[in-house]
Design a protein around this motif. Structure first.
Motif, PDB file in Angstrom:
ATOM      1  N   ALA A  55       0.596  -1.349  -0.125  1.00 16.99           N
ATOM      2  CA  ALA A  55       0.366   0.174  -0.083  1.00 16.99           C
ATOM      3  C   ALA A  55       0.967   1.224  -0.111  1.00 16.99           C
ATOM      4  O   ALA A  55       0.430   2.512  -0.657  1.00 16.99           O
ATOM      5  N   ALA A  56       2.058   0.665   0.605  1.00 16.99           N
ATOM      6  CA  ALA A  56       3.286   2.097   0.744  1.00 16.99           C
ATOM      7  C   ALA A  56       3.314   2.582  -1.253  1.00 16.99           C
ATOM      8  O   ALA A  56       3.731   3.664  -0.927  1.00 16.99           O
ATOM      9  N   ARG A  57       4.031   1.426  -1.325  1.00 17.92           N
ATOM     10  CA  ARG A  57       4.426   1.537  -3.387  1.00 17.92           C
ATOM     11  C   ARG A  57       3.683   2.154  -3.818  1.00 17.92           C
ATOM     12  O   ARG A  57       3.902   3.473  -4.641  1.00 17.92           O
ATOM     13  N   VAL A  58       2.098   2.146  -3.527  1.00 24.28           N
ATOM     14  CA  VAL A  58       1.621   2.162  -4.266  1.00 24.28           C
ATOM     15  C   VAL A  58       1.380   3.644  -5.001  1.00 24.28           C
ATOM     16  O   VAL A  58       0.658   5.171  -5.113  1.00 24.28           O
ATOM     17  N   ALA A  59       0.638   4.455  -2.307  1.00 24.84           N
ATOM     18  CA  ALA A  59       0.375   5.893  -2.298  1.00 24.84           C
ATOM     19  C   ALA A  59       2.074   6.541  -2.981  1.00 24.84           C
ATOM     20  O   ALA A  59       1.359   7.208  -3.798  1.00 24.84           O
ATOM     21  N   ALA A  60       2.637   6.032  -3.411  1.00 29.73           N
ATOM     22  CA  ALA A  60       4.297   6.469  -3.282  1.00 29.73           C
ATOM     23  C   ALA A  60       4.568   7.020  -4.480  1.00 29.73           C
ATOM     24  O   ALA A  60       4.899   7.971  -5.220  1.00 29.73           O
ATOM     25  N   GLY A  61       3.962   5.891  -5.592  1.00 24.92           N
ATOM     26  CA  GLY A  61       4.548   5.870  -6.813  1.00 24.92           C
ATOM     27  C   GLY A  61       4.859   4.124  -7.307  1.00 24.92           C
ATOM     28  O   GLY A  61       5.663   4.054  -6.429  1.00 24.92           O
ATOM     29  N   ALA A  62       4.428   3.699  -8.086  1.00 25.88           N
ATOM     30  CA  ALA A  62       4.574   2.328  -8.529  1.00 25.88           C
ATOM     31  C   ALA A  62       6.455   2.199  -9.062  1.00 25.88           C
ATOM     32  O   ALA A  62       6.919   0.808  -8.240  1.00 25.88           O
ATOM     33  N   GLN A  63       7.454   3.125  -8.774  1.00 25.66           N
ATOM     34  CA  GLN A  63       8.309   2.662  -9.055  1.00 25.66           C
ATOM     35  C   GLN A  63       9.384   3.136  -8.069  1.00 25.66           C
ATOM     36  O   GLN A  63      10.730   2.773  -8.215  1.00 25.66           O
ATOM     37  N   VAL A  64       8.656   3.622  -6.626  1.00 23.78           N
ATOM     38  CA  VAL A  64       9.127   4.379  -5.303  1.00 23.78           C
ATOM     39  C   VAL A  64       9.670   3.091  -4.850  1.00 23.78           C
ATOM     40  O   VAL A  64       8.510   1.960  -4.221  1.00 23.78           O
ATOM     41  N   PRO A  65      11.149   2.771  -4.729  1.00 19.90           N
ATOM     42  CA  PRO A  65      10.991   1.559  -3.693  1.00 19.90           C
ATOM     43  C   PRO A  65      11.196   1.419  -1.933  1.00 19.90           C
ATOM     44  O   PRO A  65      11.723   2.087  -1.487  1.00 19.90           O
ATOM     45  N   VAL A  66       9.427   2.005  -1.338  1.00 17.49           N
ATOM     46  CA  VAL A  66       9.478   2.282  -0.132  1.00 17.49           C
ATOM     47  C   VAL A  66       8.782   1.281   0.230  1.00 17.49           C
ATOM     48  O   VAL A  66       8.695   0.372   0.086  1.00 17.49           O
ATOM     49  N   ASP A  67       8.685   1.456   2.371  1.00 19.45           N
ATOM     50  CA  ASP A  67       8.229   0.515   2.537  1.00 19.45           C
ATOM     51  C   ASP A  67       6.822   0.929   3.934  1.00 19.45           C
ATOM     52  O   ASP A  67       6.346   0.544   4.823  1.00 19.45           O
ATOM     53  N   ALA A  68       7.157   2.382   4.066  1.00 16.71           N
ATOM     54  CA  ALA A  68       6.069   3.107   4.894  1.00 16.71           C
ATOM     55  C   ALA A  68       5.663   4.455   4.460  1.00 16.71           C
ATOM     56  O   ALA A  68       6.954   4.865   3.474  1.00 16.71           O
ATOM     57  N   ALA A  69       4.339   4.863   4.085  1.00 12.91           N
ATOM     58  CA  ALA A  69       4.611   5.886   3.517  1.00 12.91           C
ATOM     59  C   ALA A  69       3.250   6.816   3.921  1.00 12.91           C
ATOM     60  O   ALA A  69       2.403   6.342   4.374  1.00 12.91           O
ATOM     61  N   ILE A  70       3.473   7.738   4.242  1.00 14.46           N
ATOM     62  CA  ILE A  70       1.993   8.903   4.615  1.00 14.46           C
ATOM     63  C   ILE A  70       1.100   9.342   3.269  1.00 14.46           C
ATOM     64  O   ILE A  70       1.240   9.701   3.139  1.00 14.46           O
ATOM     65  N   VAL A  71       0.028   8.863   4.603  1.00 15.47           N
ATOM     66  CA  VAL A  71      -1.218   8.938   4.047  1.00 15.47           C
ATOM     67  C   VAL A  71      -2.363   9.804   3.818  1.00 15.47           C
ATOM     68  O   VAL A  71      -3.441  10.076   2.680  1.00 15.47           O
ATOM     69  N   GLY A  72      -1.857  10.722   5.102  1.00 13.39           N
ATOM     70  CA  GLY A  72      -3.356  11.842   4.900  1.00 13.39           C
ATOM     71  C   GLY A  72      -2.761  12.438   6.811  1.00 13.39           C
ATOM     72  O   GLY A  72      -1.710  11.755   7.299  1.00 13.39           O
ATOM     73  N   ILE A  73      -3.470  13.767   6.710  1.00 15.80           N
ATOM     74  CA  ILE A  73      -3.018  14.000   8.071  1.00 15.80           C
ATOM     75  C   ILE A  73      -4.422  13.969   8.982  1.00 15.80           C
ATOM     76  O   ILE A  73      -5.001  14.236   8.325  1.00 15.80           O
ATOM     77  N   VAL A  74      -4.219  13.590   9.838  1.00 17.42           N
ATOM     78  CA  VAL A  74      -5.284  13.305  10.896  1.00 17.42           C
ATOM     79  C   VAL A  74      -5.720  14.960  11.227  1.00 17.42           C
ATOM     80  O   VAL A  74      -5.141  15.445  11.915  1.00 17.42           O
ATOM     81  N   ASP A  75      -7.185  15.110  11.379  1.00 12.93           N
ATOM     82  CA  ASP A  75      -7.649  15.990  11.953  1.00 12.93           C
ATOM     83  C   ASP A  75      -7.616  16.612  12.954  1.00 12.93           C
ATOM     84  O   ASP A  75      -7.971  15.777  14.285  1.00 12.93           O
ATOM     85  N   PRO A  76      -7.146  17.685  13.897  1.00  9.75           N
ATOM     86  CA  PRO A  76      -6.818  17.527  16.024  1.00  9.75           C
ATOM     87  C   PRO A  76      -8.680  17.316  16.234  1.00  9.75           C
ATOM     88  O   PRO A  76      -9.121  18.176  15.374  1.00  9.75           O
TER      89      PRO A  76
END
Length: 76
Positions: A55-76
Motif C-alpha cells: 500500500a505504501a508503494r502504491v501511494a508513493a508511486g509504482a517505481q518508488v522502493p518504500v516500505d512506509a508512506a504517509i497517506v493522510g493528516i489526521v484532523d485535530p
C-alpha cells in the motif's frame, strides 16, 4: 494502517534513482520509529496516517522502493 506523529525530516544526499525528489519524514508510531515517504506534505508535530508494504508503494508511486508512506493528516 498506523497512526503516528511526525518528529522531523530526514535528508539523504545519495539514494537510488527511484527515490529522487521524494521527501522523507521520521514518524513515531507507538513504540516504533519509522522513516516514511511523505505523500501529503505533512510537517513536524502533525498526527498522520501511515500505510506500509504494498500500500505504501502504491501511494508513493509504482517505481518508488518504500516500505512506509504517509497517506493522510489526521484532523485535530
Amino acid at each position: 494502517m498506523l497512526v503516528g506523529v511526525v518528529e522531523d525530516s530526514l535528508w539523504a544526499t545519495k539514494k537510488c534513482e527511484g527515490l529522487t525528489g521524494q521527501a522523507f519524514l521520521v514518524v513515531q508510531a507507538g513504540e516504533m520509529r519509522l522513516i516514511c515517504a511523505d505523500c501529503v506534505g505533512a510537517g513536524p508535530g502533525e498526527q498522520v496516517l501511515i500505510a506500509q508494504g504494498g500500500a505504501a508503494r502504491v501511494a508513493a508511486g509504482a517505481q518508488v522502493p518504500v516500505d512506509a508512506a504517509i497517506v493522510g493528516i489526521v484532523d485535530p
